[in-house]
Write a protein that holds these residues in place. Structure first.
Motif, PDB file in Angstrom:
ATOM      1  N   UNK A  32       0.831  -1.208   0.000  1.00 17.71           N
ATOM      2  CA  UNK A  32       0.000   0.000   0.000  1.00 17.71           C
ATOM      3  C   UNK A  32       0.864   1.256   0.000  1.00 17.71           C
ATOM      4  N   UNK A  33       1.876   1.293   0.847  1.00 17.51           N
ATOM      5  CA  UNK A  33       2.739   2.481   0.903  1.00 17.51           C
ATOM      6  C   UNK A  33       3.527   2.646  -0.394  1.00 17.51           C
ATOM      7  N   UNK A  34       3.942   1.527  -1.000  1.00 21.61           N
ATOM      8  CA  UNK A  34       4.652   1.611  -2.275  1.00 21.61           C
ATOM      9  C   UNK A  34       3.737   2.136  -3.377  1.00 21.61           C
ATOM     10  N   UNK A 111      -5.961   5.021   3.211  1.00 20.99           N
ATOM     11  CA  UNK A 111      -7.215   4.533   3.792  1.00 20.99           C
ATOM     12  C   UNK A 111      -8.178   5.683   4.050  1.00 20.99           C
ATOM     13  N   UNK A 112      -7.677   6.811   4.517  1.00 27.96           N
ATOM     14  CA  UNK A 112      -8.555   7.948   4.776  1.00 27.96           C
ATOM     15  C   UNK A 112      -9.215   8.439   3.491  1.00 27.96           C
ATOM     16  N   UNK A 159      -9.735   1.230  11.722  1.00 27.00           N
ATOM     17  CA  UNK A 159     -10.308   0.380  10.689  1.00 27.00           C
ATOM     18  C   UNK A 159     -11.094  -0.756  11.310  1.00 27.00           C
ATOM     19  N   UNK A 160     -12.305  -0.945  10.785  1.00 28.27           N
ATOM     20  CA  UNK A 160     -13.116  -2.099  11.150  1.00 28.27           C
ATOM     21  C   UNK A 160     -13.320  -2.951   9.898  1.00 28.27           C
ATOM     22  N   UNK A 161     -13.629  -4.195  10.103  1.00 29.73           N
ATOM     23  CA  UNK A 161     -13.798  -5.094   8.963  1.00 29.73           C
ATOM     24  C   UNK A 161     -14.913  -4.607   8.053  1.00 29.73           C
TER      25      UNK A 161
END
Length: 307
Positions: A32-34, A111-112, A159-161
């Motif tokens: 994700x960061x990449x 994610x935000x 984060x929740x599922x």
């Protein structure tokens, strides 16, 4: 920079974590960061790596604490780890902020964006949203809650599922990349040798050179009209970026492709052109087969006969 990744209601015993789960979390954080970094540098999360990113993406596990399960993480700011890179004209604003960020910062921001601004964000594309959704595998129970906090650099990410359904929907709404033909005037970008603007009859199309195009070759096309084939990549907010693979001199009839791209496959574009009266268009031979094994000369001959 020091961070804490906390797993509440964890299946693991407090202060411990299964190694396989740790591998899943680490691999997802890295991808994700990449992807987020590549998107800021090149405009696509799956862009070709022209610089080494191993040091820039390094995140260290420095300890595990009790209180549910808390992973202590550490990573350096990009101003210390990221080697020189070529400025992407289209992402300039986001690049100016990059030196003060870390891989974990980009993980949190991605994610935000996906949870609050997926429809309009410039910092998301289909491959990155797929990687965000894969983080769901890190959850072992439905009631687990992941959170990341840092000493004042950003608000906690929680984060929740159940959050991953929204991410899945956002990813599914972005079309897959597809082959396309565009006709227009190729304009030089002062800040980049790999980025171009294509002025069509309906506005600007953002483009970049694929590996198959020599950056020196594009110089001969500045200010000239050309017919270009390549791959159209869709991003959130209905944005697109065109990966240039072949460039040909424009011929009569090519103006059909001088428009902003609709969400149509190349086959649909050609079929629509045929329906509009161009019954002798040799591009009909490419329907269902392009890109195929034809040589540049054969493909250029097809374009030359568009009328």
């Amino acid at each position: 920079m020091k961070y804490k990744l906390k797993i509440e209601h964890a299946q693991d015993k407090s202060g411990s974590i299964d190694l396989q789960r740790l591998v899943t979390i680490a691999e997802s954080l890295r991808k994700i960061s990449e992807g987020a970094l590549q998107l800021r540098l090149k405009g696509l999360s799956k862009a070709k790596k022209t610089i080494k990113l191993n040091e820039a993406l390094k995140v260290s596990l420095t300890g595990i604490q009790e209180g549910s399960t808390i992973l202590c993480l550490e990573s350096e700011k990009f101003e210390k780890t990221l080697p020189g890179y070529q400025t992407d004209f289209f992402m300039l604003e986001h690049q100016q902020e990059l030196p003060q960020k870390t891989p974990i910062t980009l993980f949190v921001e991605s994610f935000e964006e996906a949870l609050t601004n997926a429809e309009e964000s410039e910092l998301l594309d289909k491959p990155l949203l797929k990687e965000l959704f894969k983080f769901k595998k890190s959850f072992l129970k439905d009631d687990e809650v992941f959170s990341i906090q840092n000493e004042g650099s950003f608000q906690n990410l929680t984060l929740k599922k159940s959050d991953f359904r929204k991410i899945q929907i956002a990813e599914e709404e972005i079309p897959q990349p597809e082959s396309a033909v565009i006709n227009g005037i190729i304009e030089e970008l002062t800040y980049s040798k790999l980025k171009v603007k294509i002025q069509t009859n309906e506005g600007i199309v953002e483009g970049f050179l694929s590996e198959s195009v020599n950056p020196e070759e594009i110089k001969t096309w500045w200010g000239k009209e050309a017919t270009i084939t390549g791959t159209l990549h869709y991003k959130s907010g209905k944005r697109t970026v065109f990966e240039i693979e072949r460039i040909f001199e424009s011929q009569p009839g090519d103006e059909f492709f001088s428009k902003k791209q609709r969400h149509e496959s190349l086959e649909e574009q050609i079929q629509r052109q045929l329906q509009e009266g161009k019954q002798n268009n040799p591009l009909r031979m490419l329907v269902g087969t392009w890109p195929g094994e034809e040589t540049d000369e054969e493909f250029e001959a097809m374009l030359n006969n568009l009328d």
